[in-house]
Design an enzyme around this catalytic site. Structure first.
Site, mmCIF file in Angstrom:
data_model
loop_
_atom_site.group_PDB
_atom_site.id
_atom_site.type_symbol
_atom_site.label_atom_id
_atom_site.label_comp_id
_atom_site.label_asym_id
_atom_site.label_seq_id
_atom_site.Cartn_x
_atom_site.Cartn_y
_atom_site.Cartn_z
ATOM 1 C CG HIS A 1 -1.107 1.359 -4.447
ATOM 2 N ND1 HIS A 1 -1.050 1.171 -5.813
ATOM 3 C CD2 HIS A 1 -1.628 0.205 -3.937
ATOM 4 C CE1 HIS A 1 -1.516 -0.028 -6.117
ATOM 5 N NE2 HIS A 1 -1.861 -0.640 -4.999
ATOM 6 C CD GLU B 1 -2.724 -1.338 -0.081
ATOM 7 O OE1 GLU B 1 -2.911 -0.329 -0.807
ATOM 8 O OE2 GLU B 1 -3.161 -2.471 -0.372
#
Length: 226
Positions: free
Chosen positions: A97, A94
């Site tokens: 990202h 994550e």
């Protein structure tokens, strides 16, 4: 017989990736006392390391994700507070990202815009599908059925397009961002191969979702051709 075999293959293609991904994530969810911090603490560390102190780390029950609009890495409770290999690897993914967003990775920007447009298209499609039976009942004409088919194509077509764009973004976050970070000294060597399997499992969930959306879209297009 051929139909049964094809049906079985379709079921395997749809459900096997999700099942395998869940199995891999659970397999490496055992707490590790040798890890210095939780998934949430690791995410915070990486964000600060890459000059993203403005990005928040938050708990969510809506699935692990990075929100480019709110600038927040959101992790489920077991990964935010857990010290497992799965927790650390998902956190790195994550953050991958967030790095994409911070560095202006164009496909992520495309996906963010597309999700907004696709969400509106899906809502419109669902509304058309709900309206179609009423229109068919009132007018007694086939227009209602055509509207329903158009609604289905809009809904499932938008979802399929989002998943197709999402998969390359997920692969980049996993293998070009998260994996090199994890391999730079954060994980012992014996954990690197399992971490790669976890990242592959995360990508497989999107493969399954993409296949399901494409199957639904194909079904509606087949109906429209009749």
């Amino acid at each position: 017989m051929v139909f049964v075999i094809l049906f079985a293959l379709v079921l395997l293609a749809l459900f096997l990736p999700s099942w395998w991904a869940g199995w891999v994530l659970r397999r490496y969810s055992t707490e590790r006392e040798d890890y210095p911090g939780t998934g949430g603490e690791f995410a915070r560390h990486l964000l600060d390391r890459f000059d993203m102190g403005h990005v928040q780390v938050e708990e969510t029950n809506g699935g692990d994700h990075y929100d480019p609009m709110a600038k927040a890495v959101r992790l489920s409770p077991e990964y935010l507070n857990g010290r497992s290999l799965t927790a650390v690897t998902v956190a790195a993914h994550e953050v991958g990202h967030a790095i994409q967003d911070h560095r202006g990775y164009t496909p992520l920007a495309w996906r963010t815009r597309l999700v907004s447009v696709a969400g509106s298209a899906e809502k419109l499609g669902a509304a058309l599908m709900m309206l179609a039976p009423l229109l068919l009942l009132v007018t007694r004409r086939p227009a209602g059925g055509l509207i329903m088919l158009l609604g289905g194509a809009l809904s499932f077509g938008a979802a399929a397009l989002v998943h197709l764009v999402t998969l390359p973004v997920e692969l980049d976050a996993s293998y070009r961002r998260a994996m090199p970070i994890l391999a730079s000294g954060y994980l012992p060597k014996e954990d690197l191969a399992p971490a790669r399997r976890i990242l592959t499992a995360c990508a497989f969930t999107y493969v399954a979702a993409s296949l399901a959306s494409m199957l639904n879209l194909w079904r509606w297009l087949a109906i429209l051709r009749r």
